[in-house]
Design an enzyme around this catalytic site. Sequence first.
Site, short mmCIF file in Angstrom:
data_model
loop_
_atom_site.label_atom_id
_atom_site.label_comp_id
_atom_site.label_asym_id
_atom_site.label_seq_id
_atom_site.Cartn_x
_atom_site.Cartn_y
_atom_site.Cartn_z
CG ASN A 151 -0.13 -0.31 2.32
OD1 ASN A 151 0.13 -1.46 2.37
ND2 ASN A 151 -0.38 0.30 3.57
CB SER A 199 -10.92 -3.44 1.58
OG SER A 199 -11.50 -2.45 2.10
CB THR A 238 -28.44 -9.06 10.00
OG1 THR A 238 -29.07 -9.68 10.93
CG2 THR A 238 -29.17 -8.71 8.92
CB CYS A 326 -4.64 2.25 7.92
SG CYS A 326 -5.38 1.82 6.56
#
Length: 382
Positions: A151, A199, A238, A326
């Site tokens: 990255n 992602s 869910t 990040c």
Amino acid sequence: MMRVYLDNNATTPLHPELKKNITELFTDFFGNPSSIHWAGREAREKIEEARLNVAKFLNAKESEILFTGSGTESANLAIKGIAFSHKEKGNHIISTKVEHPCVLNTLKYLESVGFNVTYLPVDEKGQIDPEDVERAIKKETILISVMYANNETGTILPIREIGEVARKHGIYFHSDMVQAMGKCRIDLSQLNVDLASFSGHKSYAPKGVGLLYIREGVGPLEPLIHGGHQERGLRSGTENTIGIVALGIVASILVKEIEDDIKKMERLRSKIVSGLLEALDGVILNGDQKNRLPNTVNLSFEGVDSQSLVLLLDSYGIAVSSGAACSSGSGSFSHVLTAMGLSPDVIRGAIRISVGKFNTDEEIDYALSIIPSAVKKLKKGK
Ligand SMILES: Cc1ncc(COP(=O)(O)O)c(C=O)c1O
């Protein structure tokens, strides 16, 4: 003032096609996909359509695609899932020093509960040698985890060859492919990977959705989350219908546009690099200049502090990054550039520019009209 976003490895803007569908996405598929009535069935159908679109984009089978909440979750599930369910076979894992924290910190955690990890070194381009992977294999090795593309530098690692080594020795192979989606043509049937993490928000879909590819026959995997058995019992909870459907829509668009996107990103990146090399002395290009993502350049400006440069560029509306997407803001030195053996001065002066499919020539022209003078200003102010 113009606003130019050149930090597409940190995250990407939403695909405009999603903006068109956003009201429908938020209102029409509210049913619980596990319910058997019409509302549930409609949501379930949409999720399965998304799975099919994602599978087509990655050249995988629908049954091999598992939706998660992020790239980080996918990597955790792949690594801990294999480690915990195969610990009777062995407790050794092989990885590299340049992985994203979602892999490195998962491995650190596993070390704290009794696993042993070999972190392979990289060369000055950030490359690893598949032979080093083979040499690191022990009889206790149960997993190899090596990222597809870094990255920070964009360096693409020899995944297919490492996968061959893993297969030869009967060891599972996970690759963090988060930076590949939306920047590369991906064919999972050719890569020799058993598990691969992706992602949504790195490829023009919203945050909060990720996916894990689990090749047919790979497993078992110990789930991280227990509950109502959604996603084959591997990721209970869910489903994030909106995020999953959005990712499916983006995948169905990228499958048609990716070749053109790659050409465009390469052209824009090359325009930035040649513009900066022409305008400034003492520019150093970091990472592998051959095997690399089409959109990323990591470069150091001698004698300049990259954090100050990022802030100065921000004041002109230009978003770039110093250090990892990040973990920037943590103030620590890049572990990737450090592993590549770069000098502290080069690391201190390194910024990452990452273009995306929606950047324009006008934006690059604007960036080139600002960055050289910003660098000179910071050098003078020293
Ligand atoms: C290579 C790589 N892996 C994993 C991640 C984490 O992905 P997510 O933000 O979806 O958790 C990132 C994010 O920057 C990344 O660049």
